[in-house]
Design a protein around this motif. Structure first.
Motif, mmCIF file in Angstrom:
data_model
loop_
_atom_site.group_PDB
_atom_site.id
_atom_site.type_symbol
_atom_site.label_atom_id
_atom_site.label_comp_id
_atom_site.label_asym_id
_atom_site.label_seq_id
_atom_site.Cartn_x
_atom_site.Cartn_y
_atom_site.Cartn_z
ATOM 1 N N MET A 164 1.910 26.369 25.465
ATOM 2 C CA MET A 164 0.984 25.475 24.782
ATOM 3 C C MET A 164 1.666 24.156 24.434
ATOM 4 O O MET A 164 1.079 23.079 24.587
ATOM 5 N N ALA A 165 2.909 24.228 23.979
ATOM 6 C CA ALA A 165 3.635 23.020 23.609
ATOM 7 C C ALA A 165 3.844 22.112 24.808
ATOM 8 O O ALA A 165 3.767 20.877 24.691
ATOM 9 N N THR A 166 4.113 22.686 25.970
ATOM 10 C CA THR A 166 4.287 21.883 27.180
ATOM 11 C C THR A 166 3.018 21.107 27.515
ATOM 12 O O THR A 166 3.072 19.930 27.895
ATOM 13 N N MET A 167 1.875 21.761 27.350
ATOM 14 C CA MET A 167 0.606 21.086 27.631
ATOM 15 C C MET A 167 0.352 19.950 26.644
ATOM 16 O O MET A 167 -0.073 18.850 27.023
ATOM 17 N N ALA A 225 5.780 20.810 17.529
ATOM 18 C CA ALA A 225 6.497 19.756 16.799
ATOM 19 C C ALA A 225 7.729 19.309 17.572
ATOM 20 O O ALA A 225 8.016 18.109 17.681
ATOM 21 N N ASP A 226 8.464 20.265 18.124
ATOM 22 C CA ASP A 226 9.648 19.920 18.927
ATOM 23 C C ASP A 226 9.251 19.151 20.182
ATOM 24 O O ASP A 226 9.929 18.194 20.588
ATOM 25 N N ALA A 227 8.148 19.557 20.804
ATOM 26 C CA ALA A 227 7.745 18.958 22.081
ATOM 27 C C ALA A 227 7.320 17.498 21.930
ATOM 28 O O ALA A 227 7.572 16.682 22.819
ATOM 29 N N VAL A 228 6.649 17.156 20.826
ATOM 30 C CA VAL A 228 6.149 15.780 20.669
ATOM 31 C C VAL A 228 7.113 14.900 19.881
ATOM 32 O O VAL A 228 6.871 13.697 19.733
ATOM 33 N N SER A 229 8.191 15.474 19.396
ATOM 34 C CA SER A 229 9.167 14.688 18.641
ATOM 35 C C SER A 229 9.734 13.569 19.511
ATOM 36 O O SER A 229 10.171 13.797 20.642
#
Length: 355
Positions: free
Chosen positions: A309-312, A340-344
């Protein structure tokens, strides 16, 4: 910030605008998913206040109906559990937490015979979230945290008949909705909400009643809070339940001058993406997205892993589509931590649309 506007919490509103200008903010994940993990029985929902047969609400009144599943009632009977869920999302990196008030309107609470508690449910829901945010800010002073006061869609729809044999029938009205939403909004403000969000909108007329009521409350107080709106695309048709595309939904509600408009629930990130892209192209405000953890499986559960989900959602971010991201049904603190980590470090969407 809008100059000349009297804000209820000017410092927090200023901090929110500053944060939105600097980075993509993270909204928390599902409340119901985590409540379900506790496996609460009827007695847990009732607590001491609403114990079986206990007359406490009004003279001669008893709560005879089953209360199990009334998650909003836990604001009164198990505030420790709700506070713990907020803390878990804040510790996972959420900038904003949503109050446990999705069904805390007199209309929805009437299903349990608790319609007279709506304002209290909203007030306590906001208070619990506010205390969790304040405690987290104390340990991370460089990262302000904000309370989203949730105004849910109610269990009724103003523009669609619930009776297939009588298309003109309505089981609610604009005025009934307006009164219910005003009551809820007063409670959210009394509890300390920083933002009011009309969310999971499946019927635009319901949302219009909510926005009208919110403005009435602001007029009564001679001050206001930022407002967010989040709709629900119900299926592959790309429309809300009341028949609007994402663009039409946007056009219908932008008169409210929201801080952000977005989409949540019903679909996973993959299915939601083209509709978020539409909003990003046309919206003159911030854009939000908090999808489900994929589509439900055969048992009604959600299987999408946090990393997937974070990758998407990172792709949403790098494409310049969003200012706020989070999760809806099926998401957990692990999903929010991964998001949160993915969009940081990814720049937020520019207001005014994308090319």
């Amino acid at each position: 910030m809008s100059h000349g506007v009297r804000w209820l919490h000017p410092r927090r509103v200023e901090a929110l605008h500053e944060a939105l200008a600097q980075r993509i903010l993270v909204i928390d994940g599902a409340m119901g998913t985590l409540i379900q993990q506790h496996g609460f029985a009827e007695a847990d929902y009732r607590g001491e206040r609403f114990a079986e047969g206990y007359d406490r609400l009004a003279p001669g009144e008893r709560v005879a109906r089953d209360l199990r599943g009334n998650n909003d009632l836990l604001n009164l009977t198990r505030p420790d559990i709700i506070a713990g869920i907020h803390r878990a999302y804040l510790e996972a990196g959420a900038d904003l937490v949503e109050t446990n008030t999705f069904n805390a309107t007199s209309i929805s609470q009437a299903d349990y015979g608790l319609q007279h508690l709506a304002r209290e449910l909203n007030r306590e829901g906001a208070r619990i979230a506010r205390e969790a945010c304040d405690a987290t800010e104390a340990s991370t002073p460089g990262q302000p945290r904000f309370v989203i006061g949730v105004v849910g869609p109610t269990s009724r729809t103003a523009s669609i008949s619930p009776d297939v044999n009588d298309p003109g029938f309505r089981n609610t009205s604009f005025d009934e909705l307006r009164r219910a939403y005003a009551d809820a909004t007063h409670g959210l403000i009394e509890g300390g909400a920083d933002v009011v969000m009309v969310e999971t909108v499946f019927d635009t007329l319901n949302a219009k009643a909510a926005l009208y009521a919110i403005e009435e409350v602001f007029d009564d107080l001679s001050a206001r809070l930022p407002v967010m709106v989040s709709g629900t695309i119900t299926d592959a048709s790309g429309r809300t339940l009341s028949g609007q595309t994402a663009e039409a939904f946007h056009v219908s509600l932008m008169h409210a001058r929201p801080l952000a408009i977005g989409l949540n629930c019903a679909l996973g990130a993959r299915e939601l993406r083209p509709h978020v892209e539409t909003l990003a192209r046309v919206a003159q405000c911030h854009v939000s997205a908090h999808p489900n953890a994929g589509l439900p499986n055969a048992f009604g559960g959600y299987d999408q892993a946090p990393d997937e989900m974070a990758t998407m959602l990172k792709e949403f971010a790098t494409a310049g589509l969003v200012n706020l991201v989070g999760g809806c049904c099926g998401t957990t603190p692990d999903h929010i931590r991964a998001i949160a980590d993915a969009v940081s470090g990814v720049a937020p969407r520019r207001q005014g649309g994308v090319e």
